[in-house]
Design a protein around this motif. Structure first.
Motif, PDB file in Angstrom:
ATOM      1  N   ILE A  35      47.417  37.706  48.416  1.00  0.00           N
ATOM      2  CA  ILE A  35      48.853  37.523  49.196  1.00  0.00           C
ATOM      3  C   ILE A  35      48.545  35.900  48.707  1.00  0.00           C
ATOM      4  O   ILE A  35      50.241  35.201  48.500  1.00  0.00           O
ATOM      5  CB  ILE A  35      48.961  37.683  50.737  1.00  0.00           C
ATOM      6  N   LEU A  53      49.172  42.857  51.053  1.00  0.00           N
ATOM      7  CA  LEU A  53      48.787  44.947  51.385  1.00  0.00           C
ATOM      8  C   LEU A  53      49.343  45.372  52.414  1.00  0.00           C
ATOM      9  O   LEU A  53      49.514  46.672  52.190  1.00  0.00           O
ATOM     10  CB  LEU A  53      47.271  44.274  52.130  1.00  0.00           C
ATOM     11  N   GLY A  74      41.757  40.885  52.927  1.00  0.00           N
ATOM     12  CA  GLY A  74      42.336  41.086  54.478  1.00  0.00           C
ATOM     13  C   GLY A  74      41.582  40.024  55.103  1.00  0.00           C
ATOM     14  O   GLY A  74      41.287  38.418  55.070  1.00  0.00           O
ATOM     15  N   SER A  76      39.132  37.689  57.684  1.00  0.00           N
ATOM     16  CA  SER A  76      37.952  37.761  57.457  1.00  0.00           C
ATOM     17  C   SER A  76      37.160  37.620  58.049  1.00  0.00           C
ATOM     18  O   SER A  76      35.885  37.004  58.516  1.00  0.00           O
ATOM     19  CB  SER A  76      37.223  37.518  55.518  1.00  0.00           C
ATOM     20  N   SER A 111      31.229  44.574  57.357  1.00  0.00           N
ATOM     21  CA  SER A 111      30.457  43.575  57.512  1.00  0.00           C
ATOM     22  C   SER A 111      29.461  43.614  58.472  1.00  0.00           C
ATOM     23  O   SER A 111      29.843  44.658  59.338  1.00  0.00           O
ATOM     24  CB  SER A 111      31.669  42.817  58.352  1.00  0.00           C
ATOM     25  N   LYS A 144      36.580  46.643  60.775  1.00  0.00           N
ATOM     26  CA  LYS A 144      35.621  47.138  59.607  1.00  0.00           C
ATOM     27  C   LYS A 144      34.972  48.591  60.126  1.00  0.00           C
ATOM     28  O   LYS A 144      34.924  49.553  59.122  1.00  0.00           O
ATOM     29  CB  LYS A 144      33.917  46.063  59.371  1.00  0.00           C
ATOM     30  N   GLY A 168      26.242  40.772  55.185  1.00  0.00           N
ATOM     31  CA  GLY A 168      25.858  39.482  56.407  1.00  0.00           C
ATOM     32  C   GLY A 168      26.061  38.193  55.345  1.00  0.00           C
ATOM     33  O   GLY A 168      27.805  38.171  57.272  1.00  0.00           O
ATOM     34  N   CYS A 170      27.431  36.086  53.024  1.00  0.00           N
ATOM     35  CA  CYS A 170      27.670  35.780  51.186  1.00  0.00           C
ATOM     36  C   CYS A 170      28.109  34.571  51.599  1.00  0.00           C
ATOM     37  O   CYS A 170      29.234  33.997  51.594  1.00  0.00           O
ATOM     38  CB  CYS A 170      28.272  36.699  50.954  1.00  0.00           C
ATOM     39  N   PHE A 171      27.458  32.910  51.282  1.00  0.00           N
ATOM     40  CA  PHE A 171      27.645  31.668  50.699  1.00  0.00           C
ATOM     41  C   PHE A 171      26.626  31.016  49.928  1.00  0.00           C
ATOM     42  O   PHE A 171      25.689  32.099  49.205  1.00  0.00           O
ATOM     43  CB  PHE A 171      27.510  30.901  52.149  1.00  0.00           C
TER      44      PHE A 171
END
Ligand code: NAI
Length: 268
Positions: A35, A53, A74, A76, A111, A144, A168, A170-171
């Motif tokens: 979007i 979406l 979506g 998050s 998640s 989720k 978990g 994610c960075f």
């Protein structure tokens, strides 16, 4: 590279941008959508379509001819129920309907917050297996859990294959002590997407998406079905972030960390 194009939702987000860059570099043909405008130059072998979406017909059209949908779009983070509902429930349904029409496989960014109210294992206590009960830690985690269940239904009822990643954290790097357990490196995420899309058969499966972390909360899952093993580990960051904790007993007790304490009113 997969024989058919792959649709990536949430392409303009943190993980979507990584996947757009890395998967096209592997030679994949991607259809990107979000979007929000795509903030980077659109990679070769990719196209970008700006779309909500909520647009089910638009998604059907975008998915035409695709062999897989990487669904990373979506809401998050934890948000009010009304904010989560459209993108994460109605939007997810549109993704599954498109997959059903195309006989495409869905890769769903689920998640840890779908199970966030499980306590963290102490000492040598057993780690949590992927068939544990859902214990969502808020409206986001609930969406989720519903997403994983929708995958269950579309597999049982329509034979739509789906791989659900319980991501978990994610960075680029772990940022606090909890992430010594939950961290997923970008490289392990990319290899996980490769395995999930290219595995000959997946059925409905659920995978703990974290790197090879000795401090992980998580045990058995379905990774052997798609042939994935993480290669990176958070442990090397222990000296840097191991002392960074919240000081809040609710947050430290449960796997979902900070999300469990948002709006928490249960008392002690
Ligand atoms: P993000 O918030 O950066 O990306 C999500 C993208 O979805 C955004 O670009 C946003 O514009 C788009 N989006 C939101 N509503 C939309 C709508 N109605 N229509 C179309 N697009 C819409 O999040 P991030 O970190 O990239 O995460 C990607 C996915 O992975 C999300 O589903 C998130 O829940 C999941 N996840 C991420 C984790 C992490 O550590 N980054 C941990 C667990 C799950």
């Amino acid at each position: 590279a997969p024989a058919k194009p792959v649709l990536l939702t949430g392409a303009s987000g943190n993980l979507g941008r990584v996947l757009a860059r890395e998967l096209t570099a592997l030679g994949w043909t991607l259809r990107l959508t979000d979007i929000a405008p795509f903030p980077d130059p659109v990679p070769e072998r990719a196209s970008f379509t700006r779309m909500d979406l909520a647009d089910g017909v638009g998604l059907l059209r975008l998915a035409e001819g695709c062999g897989a949908i990487l669904h990373f779009g979506g809401i998050s983070v934890e948000q009010p129920f009304g904010t989560v509902l459209g993108p994460n429930i109605q939007g997810l349904y549109h993704v599954y309907e498109a997959a059903r029409r195309e006989r495409a496989r869905v890769i769903f960014a689920s998640s840890n917050h779908a199970i966030g109210f499980h306590e963290r294992p102490q000492g040598n206590a057993a780690k949590l297996d992927v068939d544990c009960a859902f214990r969502p830690d808020g409206f986001y985690g609930l969406s989720k859990a519903y997403g994983e269940l929708m995958g269950r239904t579309y597999w049982d009822k329509h034979g739509v294959e789906n791989v659900n990643f319980r991501i978990g954290s994610c960075f680029p790097e772990p940022a606090e002590a909890r992430m010594l357990a939950t961290w997923l490196s970008f490289a392990d995420l990319v290899r996980l997407c490769e395995a999930a899309v290219t595995a000959p058969r997946s059925g409905h499966c659920v995978i703990w998406a974290c790197s090879n972390n000795p401090a992980s909360f998580w045990g058995r899952d379905h990774r052997d079905r798609i042939g994935w093993q993480p290669r990176d580990t958070a442990e090397g960051f222990r000296d840097k972030v191991g002392h960074i904790t919240s000081g809040n007993p609710v947050i430290e007790r449960y796997q979902g960390g900070g999300y469990t304490a948002i709006d928490y009113s249960r008392g002690k």
